[in-house]
Enzyme design. Structure first.
Site, mmCIF file in Angstrom:
data_model
loop_
_atom_site.group_PDB
_atom_site.id
_atom_site.type_symbol
_atom_site.label_atom_id
_atom_site.label_comp_id
_atom_site.label_asym_id
_atom_site.label_seq_id
_atom_site.Cartn_x
_atom_site.Cartn_y
_atom_site.Cartn_z
ATOM 1 C CG ASP A 1 -2.009 0.995 1.178
ATOM 2 O OD1 ASP A 1 -2.178 1.644 0.127
ATOM 3 O OD2 ASP A 1 -2.702 1.154 2.204
ATOM 4 C CE LYS B 1 -3.501 5.206 1.070
ATOM 5 N NZ LYS B 1 -3.342 3.890 1.752
ATOM 6 C CG ASP C 1 7.118 12.438 -6.920
ATOM 7 O OD1 ASP C 1 7.232 13.244 -7.869
ATOM 8 O OD2 ASP C 1 7.684 12.575 -5.835
#
Lengths: 267, 267
Positions: free
Chosen positions: A98, A100, A103
Site C-alpha cells: 500500500d 500510495k 509523484d
C-alpha cells in the site's frame, strides 16, 4: 449541488468478472476469491517483520490479500520478502503493498522498481494516487510487466475530510478506464455506476465495532460495505491485527463478508 | 468557470518573512536564504549514495535546500544520512525529503518516524499530499517536534493533468493556514493571494532549456517562476544533476533565481 452518485451492484459473480478483467492480476484475484471463497483482505500494519510473518501464517488460510506498508518495518531486510512470499504461496493469497505512490512518472518509476525495497519485484498490486495526473501510469509500465502485477487507484478514502470525492473520484475512474492493462482496481467506499466489472473494488476502514481513531479514520461494517455499498473486498486492519485472537477474528470477518457477497443477486 | 486566480507578489524580503513565520524551520530557511543569498534548491534524484554525496559536496555552496528521494537509493544505509548531514552542515543547506506522504494519520506517523529510514530524525522538511484530509497533520505532530522540522503541502504540481488545481489548491492553502505550527510552506506553481507571508513557496519543474519529459513533466525558467509567478524557491533537478558540470550550472541557476528575487519591489 451535483446529483448524489448512484451506488449499484454488479450482477456478475467473481468467476465471470475474471473473464472480463483486462489486467492479469485482476483476473488472478477474481479467480482466487471464487475458488478460495474469501473476499477478506487484511492490513498488516505492524512494524516488526516477525510479527507480520506470524500474522500472515496465522490468518493466511482466511484471506485473499495481505496488505503491507513495507516502509514502516523497523527490521526490514530481503529475507522478509522471501519469507512472506513462501507464506503467501503456501496459503494462496496475494501481496498488496500500500505504497500510495503520488509523484510524477519519472520519480515513481524509481520508487517502484529501485531503491532498498524493489517493490515491483514482489508486490502483486500497489496503490497509486492519481493526483499528479494520468501520466503517472507511464512510470509503472515497465515494472508491472515483471510480475504481471496491477495498480489500484485511490478513488475514495475512508478518512475524514478526504479530497478523493466528487469530480476527483470521477477522474480516477476515467484514469482506470483509460489504462485497463495497468489498473486492476480501485480503492473506494462504494461501487458507482461508472466502475466497470473488470475492476476489483477494495474498501479499507472496515471493523465490526469502532467509530474511528483520533487521526480521522472512520469505520464501516463488512455487511454494510459488501451488501449496501457493493464493493468486492473489505480490508480489515486494527480489527484483526490488534486482536489477541487474530485467526478467530479473521474467520468472523471472512464469514461476514463472504456471506454478504453470496446473498446478492447475480445473473 | 471560476475567475482566474490572482497571482500577487509578496512585498516583504525573506528576512522580514522569517519574523512572520510560525513554523521554526520556515524561520530558519528564510534567514538562511537571506544570509547566504540563494533561493536555489536542487533535487538530487540519483540512485547511488556516493553520487548524491558528490553532488551535494559539489553544489552545496550554491543552494539553500537539497531535495532527496531516500527510497530510490539502491545502496542506502545509515552512513548515508550522517555523511549527508555533515555536508549540509559544512555548506549550510537544509535537507528536504520529498516523500509525498499521502496516507491516513495513523499510517503516516509510522512512515515518518519509523521503518528503515526514520525520516523524522534527519529531514528538515517533508512533502505531504493533503488528499486524505487535514487529519493527516495529526500523524506528524510528534515527529516534527524531534527536529523543529516542517511540512510542505502540495498545493499545485508541475505535471500534466495534475489534480492539484482549483478548489483542491484552495483546500491545501486553508489546511496550511489552519496548521501554521506544522506547515512551513507550499509546493506550488504560483503565489496566490491567499498564500500568506509566513509560508515558504517552492516550485519544482524548473529548467533553462526544456519542454518536458515523456512522463508528463513540464518545465519553466527560473526568471518566470520567481519574477512572474512570485514564488520563493526554484527546485532544479535534471537541469543540474544530469549536467556534466553541475557546479557551473548551479551557479547559473542561483544567479538567475536570486537576481529575479532582488529585482522585485519590497516595502
Amino acid at each position: 449541488p451535483a446529483p448524489a452518485p448512484v451506488v449499484v451492484a454488479s450482477n456478475k459473480r467473481f468467476e465471470e468478472r475474471a473473464k472480463i478483467a483486462v489486467n492479469p492480476m485482476a483476473t488472478k484475484l477474481f479467480n482466487l476469491m471464487a475458488s478460495k471463497k474469501t473476499n477478506l483482505a487484511v492490513a498488516a500494519d505492524l512494524t516488526n517483520k516477525q510479527e507480520i510473518l506470524n500474522l500472515a501464517e496465522s490468518i493466511g488460510s482466511e484471506i485473499c490479500v495481505l496488505k503491507t506498508h513495507i516502509d514502516i518495518i523497523e527490521d526490514y531486510d530481503q529475507t522478509f520478502i522471501s519469507a512472506l512470499e513462501a507464506i503467501a504461496s503456501k496459503h494462496n493469497f496475494l501481496i498488496f503493498e500500500d505504497r500510495k505512490f503520488a509523484d510524477i512518472g519519472n520519480t515513481v518509476k524509481y520508487q517502484f522498481e529501485n531503491g532498498v525495497y524493489q517493490i515491483s519485484k514482489w508486490a502483486h498490486m500497489v496503490t497509486v494516487h492519481g493526483v499528479a495526473g494520468s501520466a503517472i501510469i507511464e512510470g509503472f509500465k515497465d515494472g508491472l510487466k515483471q510480475n504481471g502485477s496491477g495498480l489500484l487507484l485511490l478513488a475514495q478514502m475512508s478518512s475524514k475530510g478526504s479530497m478523493c470525492v466528487g469530480e476527483y473520484t470521477n477522474q480516477m475512474i476515467e484514469m482506470a478506464n483509460n489504462n485497463k492493462e495497468q489498473v486492476m482496481g480501485l480503492i473506494c467506499q462504494e461501487r458507482l455506476q461508472s466502475m466497470t466489472d473488470n475492476l476489483v473494488l477494495m474498501t479499507p476502514g472496515v471493523q465490526f465495532n469502532s467509530t474511528g481513531d483520533k487521526m480521522g479514520q472512520q469505520y464501516n461494517t463488512p455487511e454494510y460495505i459488501i451488501k449496501e455499498k457493493n464493493t468486492d473486498i473489505i480490508i480489515v486492519g486494527r480489527g484483526i491485527y490488534q486482536n489477541s485472537q487474530p485467526k478467530t477474528e479473521a474467520i468472523k470477518y471472512r464469514a461476514a463478508s463472504w456471506n454478504a457477497y453470496e446473498s446478492k443477486n447475480f445473473n
